[in-house]
Design a protein around this motif. Sequence first.
Motif, short mmCIF file in Angstrom:
data_model
loop_
_atom_site.label_atom_id
_atom_site.label_comp_id
_atom_site.label_asym_id
_atom_site.label_seq_id
_atom_site.Cartn_x
_atom_site.Cartn_y
_atom_site.Cartn_z
N GLN A 74 0.82 -1.21 0.00
CA GLN A 74 0.00 0.00 0.00
C GLN A 74 0.85 1.26 0.00
N GLY A 75 1.95 1.26 0.74
CA GLY A 75 2.72 2.47 0.91
C GLY A 75 1.96 3.46 1.77
N VAL A 76 2.05 4.74 1.43
CA VAL A 76 1.42 5.80 2.21
C VAL A 76 0.69 6.74 1.26
N ARG A 77 -0.52 7.15 1.65
CA ARG A 77 -1.27 8.12 0.85
C ARG A 77 -1.72 9.24 1.77
N ALA A 78 -1.91 10.42 1.20
CA ALA A 78 -2.29 11.58 1.99
C ALA A 78 -3.46 12.28 1.34
#
Length: 313
Positions: free
Chosen positions: A185-189
């Motif tokens: 997924q990683g990171v989302r903002a």
Amino acid sequence: MCSARPRIPGRTAGNLSPVPALSDVIAALDELWPPERAEQWDAVGTVCGDPGAEVSAVLVAVDPVRETAEEAVELGAELLLTHHPLYLRGTTTVFAGASKGRVVHDLIRVGTALHVAHTNADRADPGVSDALAEALGLRITGPLVPDPTDPAGRRGLGRICELDAPEPLARFAERVAARLPATAQGVRAAGDPGRPIRTVAVCGGSGDSLFDQVRAAGVDAYVTADLRHHPASEAVQHGGPHAGPALVDAAHWATEWPWCTQAAAQLDAVSQRHGWGLRVHVSRTVTDPWTVHAASAPAEGAAPTTTITGAPN
């Protein structure tokens, strides 16, 4: 086929320190994370294990799944300590033909116990969100949702934190991605990428139930996991584009993994205090269920998006 480890009364570890019984280790774990501080719906405590069995090695992990059970067996750990429960909603069977039943059978067969510290570790001082804040390099100022039973005001769910200097949201999200374990997924903002971020609320694991408290705290950003479309949309739209907090959404497993190193250090300290000489290991097996991430291309004429993924361990 794995066989149970022989029990040798009175044996000592390699450094001639006494080897504690499982019951002694459980008593120490219950002091660190008292089970009565868990949420009523939670399932914490010892899932399997012989109270009289000796414990010389412990493996700490987020999930009680087949991979971490096998890792504990390979290490020769007599105790697997996990954050997530094995049977959160209860069960009527431990049939080995099912995945969770197989975990129980494999652990019992070799004499490895399983103990869970979940929401009692979330509320602890230090707890899961302290470990997350430390991993992100944030300065903690207090709990997001204080525990009313703590006169010192340090326990509770989530933490309110500060950065040493403001960072744009895009750069702050990169900080989160770089400092947490890599996941598909990683990171989302969510929010204006250029918005300055100085104050931050964090909550390891699923945290969209705390949006009201986050808004009341008046922070610039909120770091948590498992954010859903509608609650996230409502949170960032609340009161205007900069009135609500920006959101930083990481993988559930990644936000809780730092607790494993924290818990291992706490258990090391207990071991030294009692002279046990326990060997405490931290699992680095990625048990996040998501294994593939395919970034979508922006539609023709659409504004570009910033792609941020977790950094490798």
